[in-house]
Design a protein around this motif. Structure first.
Motif, short mmCIF file in Angstrom:
data_model
loop_
_atom_site.label_atom_id
_atom_site.label_comp_id
_atom_site.label_asym_id
_atom_site.label_seq_id
_atom_site.Cartn_x
_atom_site.Cartn_y
_atom_site.Cartn_z
N THR A 177 0.84 -1.21 0.00
CA THR A 177 0.00 0.00 0.00
C THR A 177 0.87 1.25 0.00
N TYR A 178 2.14 1.10 -0.37
CA TYR A 178 3.03 2.26 -0.33
C TYR A 178 2.55 3.32 -1.34
N PRO A 179 2.86 4.58 -1.07
CA PRO A 179 2.40 5.63 -1.98
C PRO A 179 2.93 5.39 -3.39
N ARG A 182 1.48 0.90 -8.10
CA ARG A 182 0.59 0.66 -9.24
C ARG A 182 1.15 -0.47 -10.09
N VAL A 183 0.32 -0.99 -10.96
CA VAL A 183 0.73 -2.10 -11.81
C VAL A 183 1.65 -1.54 -12.92
N ASP A 184 2.62 -2.35 -13.34
CA ASP A 184 3.49 -1.87 -14.41
C ASP A 184 3.27 -2.65 -15.71
N ASN A 185 2.10 -3.26 -15.80
CA ASN A 185 1.67 -3.92 -17.02
C ASN A 185 0.36 -3.27 -17.40
N GLY A 310 17.54 1.44 -1.47
CA GLY A 310 17.03 0.65 -2.59
C GLY A 310 16.45 1.53 -3.68
N THR A 311 16.65 1.09 -4.90
CA THR A 311 16.11 1.82 -6.06
C THR A 311 15.51 0.84 -7.06
N GLY A 312 14.81 -0.19 -6.55
CA GLY A 312 14.12 -1.14 -7.42
C GLY A 312 12.74 -0.60 -7.79
N ALA A 313 11.90 -1.51 -8.28
CA ALA A 313 10.58 -1.10 -8.79
C ALA A 313 9.72 -0.43 -7.72
N SER A 314 9.84 -0.85 -6.46
CA SER A 314 9.01 -0.26 -5.41
C SER A 314 9.46 1.17 -5.11
N ARG A 334 22.38 1.19 -4.85
CA ARG A 334 23.49 0.29 -5.12
C ARG A 334 23.65 0.13 -6.64
N THR A 335 22.51 -0.09 -7.31
CA THR A 335 22.52 -0.25 -8.77
C THR A 335 21.36 0.56 -9.34
N PRO A 336 21.59 1.36 -10.36
CA PRO A 336 20.46 2.12 -10.91
C PRO A 336 19.51 1.23 -11.71
N TYR A 482 12.96 0.95 3.84
CA TYR A 482 13.68 -0.07 3.09
C TYR A 482 12.87 -0.45 1.84
N GLY A 483 13.43 -0.12 0.69
CA GLY A 483 12.80 -0.57 -0.57
C GLY A 483 13.67 -1.69 -1.11
N THR A 484 13.92 -2.68 -0.25
CA THR A 484 14.96 -3.67 -0.55
C THR A 484 14.42 -5.01 -1.06
N GLY A 485 13.17 -5.01 -1.48
CA GLY A 485 12.66 -6.18 -2.20
C GLY A 485 12.22 -7.33 -1.32
N PHE A 486 12.21 -8.50 -1.93
CA PHE A 486 11.56 -9.67 -1.32
C PHE A 486 12.48 -10.88 -1.33
P1 NAP Z 1 14.02 -5.13 -5.83
O1 NAP Z 1 13.74 -4.94 -7.26
O2 NAP Z 1 14.61 -6.41 -5.37
O3 NAP Z 1 14.89 -3.90 -5.38
C1 NAP Z 1 15.56 -3.89 -4.16
C2 NAP Z 1 16.47 -2.69 -4.15
O4 NAP Z 1 17.16 -2.68 -2.91
C3 NAP Z 1 17.52 -2.75 -5.25
O5 NAP Z 1 17.77 -1.46 -5.72
C4 NAP Z 1 18.73 -3.31 -4.49
O6 NAP Z 1 19.96 -2.99 -5.09
C5 NAP Z 1 18.55 -2.60 -3.18
N1 NAP Z 1 19.28 -3.23 -2.08
C6 NAP Z 1 19.09 -4.46 -1.57
N2 NAP Z 1 19.96 -4.68 -0.58
C7 NAP Z 1 20.70 -3.56 -0.46
C8 NAP Z 1 21.78 -3.17 0.36
N3 NAP Z 1 22.27 -4.00 1.28
N4 NAP Z 1 22.31 -1.94 0.18
C9 NAP Z 1 21.83 -1.12 -0.75
N5 NAP Z 1 20.82 -1.42 -1.56
C10 NAP Z 1 20.26 -2.63 -1.42
O7 NAP Z 1 12.69 -4.95 -4.94
P2 NAP Z 1 11.38 -4.13 -5.29
O8 NAP Z 1 11.71 -2.78 -5.72
O9 NAP Z 1 10.46 -4.28 -4.14
O10 NAP Z 1 10.79 -4.91 -6.51
C11 NAP Z 1 10.73 -6.33 -6.52
C12 NAP Z 1 9.91 -6.81 -7.67
O11 NAP Z 1 8.54 -6.61 -7.35
C13 NAP Z 1 10.09 -6.06 -8.96
O12 NAP Z 1 11.20 -6.50 -9.69
C14 NAP Z 1 8.80 -6.31 -9.67
O13 NAP Z 1 8.79 -7.58 -10.26
C15 NAP Z 1 7.83 -6.32 -8.51
N6 NAP Z 1 7.25 -4.96 -8.35
C16 NAP Z 1 6.39 -4.56 -9.31
C17 NAP Z 1 5.86 -3.32 -9.21
C18 NAP Z 1 4.92 -2.86 -10.24
O14 NAP Z 1 5.15 -1.87 -10.83
N7 NAP Z 1 3.85 -3.52 -10.46
C19 NAP Z 1 6.18 -2.47 -8.17
C20 NAP Z 1 7.05 -2.92 -7.21
C21 NAP Z 1 7.58 -4.18 -7.31
P3 NAP Z 1 20.58 -3.98 -6.21
O15 NAP Z 1 19.80 -3.73 -7.47
O16 NAP Z 1 21.98 -3.57 -6.31
O17 NAP Z 1 20.40 -5.38 -5.71
#
Ligand code: NAP
Length: 641
Positions: A177-179, A182-185, A310-314, A334-336, A482-486
């Motif tokens: 529910t983060y601000p 939204r869907v990316d498809n 973190g700079t992933g999709a979230s 860490r990675t753009p 933390y936007g550090t994924g799953f």
């Molecule tokens: P993520 O893509 O795994 O991104 C995690 C971010 O945290 C990355 O930038 C990662 O850097 C960084 N990170 C992790 N550990 C770190 C550390 N120790 N120090 C610094 N940075 C660190 O997670 P997410 O953004 O939640 O997305 C996950 C997946 O969910 C997406 O790939 C997508 O499939 C799905 N998603 C979809 C949507 C959508 O639009 N519908 C939205 C959100 C998520 P690195 O890249 O260097 O590992």
């Protein structure tokens, strides 16, 4: 029959012209609409650019308006079910290029022009129906895949119950529910194939809209009566003697209950357990700190100093949303991310387009087809590794290098006034190596704000006051996000599973989860995983497509049980192993398999454990129906005389 709007020409002006012209073939029975001068030549970096001169488009829309006026005035549809040759011409026209022959059956099925699909369960035969009624399935999860499983099991007449740890349906759309979530498809594709929504408010709708869609689905198919909420399935144990799964459920009141089922379907997604980073001092921050998937709406960010890791999709979605309200925002990267230019990413679907979707027969089907083709198989060559590639490791082949160049140009244009950002925001890994995000400019605009800084020094420690980086600087914050994924590759980590002879699933996997077609595992009878190992897609389309294929196959396995009189099935080990060998080989051939990229697509062994390395067509084919030869079928023992 809808009335004819007085401003019909206006109503048509935003509708996708190739889909509109193709719909005219059905409405008028005339293939003359597919004229070469009206055929699109898409610009890969801006699909809104059809490559058709304006005056030609105006001429075509005028002709379409006339035909629709006649149809809405009472003239019936002329061609509901075109022959294959006509369908092929229609497909080629919408795709803007000839579609290879091998795709035709697959795409016809996806189109569902006659409302029927291979994904509909086939249990009409009375004996089969009776056998299906004797089954009993436990579905874990009431998100997109779990609801789908419920719908298909209902249609097949198989009794089932669904258990979800959350308080409502929706899965990922309930939890995140983060601000800005939204869907990316595109939503006209990110919806069940049999449940189109002509009224999506945006092309890529926000989370509350998605959640409403899935709530609506649960209501329409009367699924809630089958769902037990706020209940965690803790463990599963296969009873060899009776051929049933015994599931231990833990309810919100702490009460434990055992339920039994002939078969279990897990539908828990790949991205549902937040991953906290492995950084020294984690937990020592004294202010509020939370993960993007567990957003603390009680924490007011207004006027606060906020740090984001973190700079992933979230993060890509929530950073632009919170940047204007906070006092300062420091983003630790860490990675753009790579962004694919999608200018209409946040745009509303115009009302006139909703009208066309609703009232012009077949337009919705062909519009979905266009989205489906352009973002799936049609896009794959862009991320394919070319073994002959001798260029830099920042690309994996010539088409990938071209895509990289286009995306780089787009980024460079956005930072023309801030060249200092170039080294930070232009990725050095091949595009497609990680999940690319959709770029309409808001990310870079946020990074360029006076109150936002992008730090690329390594985060070395979380301190009581904030974050320390490798240069020794301690960045102080009021709130840390933390936007550090799953924990994507830790499949089913919350669930203890004991299969045949008490064999433990996680010991079997040893941290390297594998399954046959992502769904079944030797030694674990009648155990089915949706969105399992190696069934994620990177660039090609909507994961709903995969779930629909998986559920079709799983229901097919239940049908196989019912037909054969067997009480259990599991894949042959050789079949499973051979499949996974082919998967590993093929994954090396894509950008995400490149040794120069690390991502959540790879597990701790460096194996790509998440992604499907073939085309969507291959998954569609492989999951049409289970091949009985792939399985060990356990017959019901004869009663002792
Ligand atoms: P993520 O893509 O795994 O991104 C995690 C971010 O945290 C990355 O930038 C990662 O850097 C960084 N990170 C992790 N550990 C770190 C550390 N120790 N120090 C610094 N940075 C660190 O997670 P997410 O953004 O939640 O997305 C996950 C997946 O969910 C997406 O790939 C997508 O499939 C799905 N998603 C979809 C949507 C959508 O639009 N519908 C939205 C959100 C998520 P690195 O890249 O260097 O590992």
């Amino acid at each position: 029959m809808a009335g004819v709007p007085a401003n019909l020409e206006d109503m048509l002006k935003d509708a996708h012209l190739p889909a509109l012209l193709t719909a005219m073939v059905h409405i008028t029975g005339d293939t003359g609409w597919l004229r070469p001068e009206w055929a699109p030549t898409y610009n890969p970096m801006d699909r809104a650019d059809l490559g058709i001169p304006e005056e030609r488009q105006a001429e075509a829309r005028k002709a379409v308006a006339e035909a629709i006026r006649t149809h809405l005035g009472g003239k019936p549809l002329q061609m509901a079910n075109p022959d294959t040759a006509t369908l092929r011409r229609q497909m080629d026209f919408v795709a803007g290029a000839p579609i290879p022959e091998q795709y035709v059956d697959f795409l016809v099925d996806e189109l569902t022009l006659d409302g029927r699909s291979t994904k509909d369960p086939q249990f009409e035969q009375p004996q089969l129906k009776a056998a299906a009624r004797k089954l009993n399935v436990l579905v874990i999860g009431a998100g997109m895949s779990g609801l789908l499983a419920g719908i298909r099991l209902s249609q097949a007449g198989v009794p089932f119950q669904i258990v979800d740890k959350n308080a409502d349906v929706g899965g990922t759309w309930f939890e995140n529910t983060y601000p800005g979530c939204r869907v990316d498809n595109s939503n006209h594709m990110y919806s069940y194939s049999f449940e189109p929504n002509h009224l999506w408010p945006q092309h890529f709708s926000p989370q509350p809209v998605l959640l409403e869609y899935f709530r609506g689905i649960a209501a329409k198919y009367d699924l809630r009566k089958h769902i037990r909420f706020e209940t965690l399935v803790e463990s599963l144990a296969w009873d060899d003697g009776r051929a049933v799964w015994r599931a231990t459920l833990n309810g919100k009141d702490g009460r434990t209950e055992i339920v039994e089922a002939n078969a279990v379907i897990t539908a828990v997604g790949q991205l549902n357990r937040p991953r906290m980073p492995d950084i020294p001092g984690l937990g020592s921050f004294e202010g509020p700190a939370f993960h993007s998937a567990e957003w603390r709406h009680d924490v007011d960010l207004k006027g606060k100093r906020v740090g984001v890791i973190g700079t992933g999709a979230s993060a890509y979605q929530f950073v632009p949303e919170i940047a204007p309200e906070v006092a300062s925002l420091t983003v630790f990267q860490r990675t753009p991310p790579w962004g694919l230019p999608v200018p209409h990413y946040h745009d509303d679907v115009p009302d006139n387009m909703k009208w066309v979707l609703e009232h012009v027969p077949y337009f919705d089907k062909w519009y979905r087809f266009y989205l489906f083709w352009m973002t799936t198989e049609g896009f794959l060559p862009m991320v394919k590794s070319d073994p002959a590639w001798t260029g830099p490791a920042t690309a994996v082949g010539p088409e990938n290098a071209m895509l990289r160049e286009m995306a780089t140009l787009s980024l460079q244009a956005q930072i023309a006034d801030r060249p200092d950002l170039a080294d930070k925001v232009i990725p050095q890994y091949p595009i497609g190596g990680k999940r690319a995000v959709l770029d309409n400019g808001v990310w870079i605009a946020a990074l360029k704000r006076d109150n936002v800084s992008l730090v690329t020094d390594k985060v070395t420690e979380i301190t009581a006051k904030g974050v320390r980086t490798a240069d020794g600087v301690e960045h102080e914050f009021d709130v840390l996000i933390y936007g550090t994924g799953f924990q994507a590759s830790n499949f089913l980590s919350f669930l203890k599973v004991k299969g045949r002879g008490g064999r433990d699933l996680h010991e079997t996997w040893g941290g390297d989860a594998k399954a046959y077609l992502g769904m079944t595992v030797p030694g674990f009878p009648n155990f089915f995983i949706t969105y399992g190992p190696n069934t994620n897609i990177v660039v090609n389309g909507s994961i709903i497509f995969f779930s629909e294929c998986s559920v079709r196959y799983i229901v097919g396995c239940l049908k196989l049980l019912a037909e054969s009189g067997a009480r259990a099935l599991e894949p042959k080990k050789a079949v499973h192993d051979d499949f996974n060998r082919r998967v590993d080989e093929a994954n090396a051939g894509w950008a995400w398999g490149s040794p120069h990229v690390s991502s959540w697509y790879k597990n701790s062994f460096g194996r790509v454990s998440q992604n499907w390395p073939f085309g969507l067509i291959d998954y569609w084919r492989a999951t049409l129906a289970p091949n009985p030869d792939d399985f060990v079928l356990e017959k019901t023992p004869e009663p002792v005389a």
